[in-house]
Design an enzyme around this catalytic site. Structure first.
Site, PDB file in Angstrom:
ATOM      1  N   HIS A 113      -1.004 -28.248  82.291  1.00 17.72           N
ATOM      2  CA  HIS A 113      -0.905 -27.778  83.680  1.00 17.72           C
ATOM      3  C   HIS A 113      -0.645 -28.971  84.587  1.00 17.72           C
ATOM      4  O   HIS A 113      -1.158 -30.071  84.343  1.00 17.72           O
ATOM      5  CB  HIS A 113      -2.186 -27.074  84.113  1.00 17.72           C
ATOM      6  CG  HIS A 113      -2.486 -25.830  83.349  1.00 17.72           C
ATOM      7  ND1 HIS A 113      -1.860 -24.632  83.589  1.00 17.72           N
ATOM      8  CD2 HIS A 113      -3.348 -25.595  82.341  1.00 17.72           C
ATOM      9  CE1 HIS A 113      -2.331 -23.713  82.772  1.00 17.72           C
ATOM     10  NE2 HIS A 113      -3.227 -24.276  81.991  1.00 17.72           N
ATOM     11  N   ALA A 164     -14.530 -35.656  62.212  1.00 18.71           N
ATOM     12  CA  ALA A 164     -15.144 -34.557  62.944  1.00 18.71           C
ATOM     13  C   ALA A 164     -15.389 -34.923  64.405  1.00 18.71           C
ATOM     14  O   ALA A 164     -15.798 -36.037  64.729  1.00 18.71           O
ATOM     15  CB  ALA A 164     -16.461 -34.172  62.278  1.00 18.71           C
TER      16      ALA A 164
END
Length: 202
Positions: A113, A164
């Site tokens: 955006h 992770a």
């Protein structure tokens, strides 16, 4: 250019345009239908994935639940495995190679955006939503561990492993072990790596 072509070209587009909205609604519906199946309903799952992801190779498996924004903008190679809670915001192109593993809660987000609200808000109403996209490429033989987020514009090179919880905001070279937020390369993966390292990094 229509709005879909604008999105794929990285130009500012209106995702609420009727044709785009219809594509999204279908992808969201198919994702929900897939999520409502049981693991043993293999043929039903295969048919749903064929509709949702027409550009895939053989032996594609998602544990589910899944969420795709378009589906048709994503290409997946052979022998793919996606663990639980995979989210793919594929307003832009997502290209995944062969033998790729995605851990639980992985998000691939091509949607972007504008920073200025004047550029992203709709007029006359002020609901934000105008967007553009940047493609994501995950080359073959990669493993993204649990809770990895990949941002639009990123390429992850062949054979790389992402630890992770990482947020990948820049390209990762091939055969790299990379972790962190923002994700950074720790070192190259070699033939001498020991499986026990997984306990330390993942």
């Amino acid at each position: 250019m229509n709005e879909d072509e604008k999105l794929l070209a990285g130009k500012l587009a209106n995702p609420r345009e009727p044709a785009l909205a219809k594509q999204q609604q279908l992808a969201h519906r198919l994702s929900k239908l897939y999520n409502d199946t049981f693991e043993e309903e293999m043929e039903k799952r295969r048919q749903l994935l064929k509709q949702l992801l027409p550009n895939t190779g053989k032996r594609i498996y998602f544990q589910g639940p899944i969420f795709f924004d378009y589906g048709t903008h994503t290409t997946i190679g052979e022998r793919f495995y996606g663990n639980t809670n995979i989210t793919v915001l594929d307003s832009g192109r997502v290209t995944i190679g062969d033998d790729v593993l995605l851990g639980p809660n992985v998000t691939l987000a091509t949607a972007m955006h504008p920073l200025r609200y004047q550029d992203r808000n709709f007029i006359p109403d002020d609901l934000p939503g105008k967007e553009y996209s940047k493609p994501i490429t995950i080359e073959s033989n990669c493993w993204l561990a649990s809770n990895v987020t990949v941002i639009g514009g990123v390429t992850i090179g062949n054979g790389s492993v992402i630890g992770a919880g990482s947020v990948v905001t820049r390209d990762i070279p091939a055969n790299s072990l990379a972790v962190g937020n923002p994700c950074r390369v720790i070192r190259q993966i070699t033939d001498h790596d020991d499986i026990r390292l997984n306990r330390e990094l993942f």
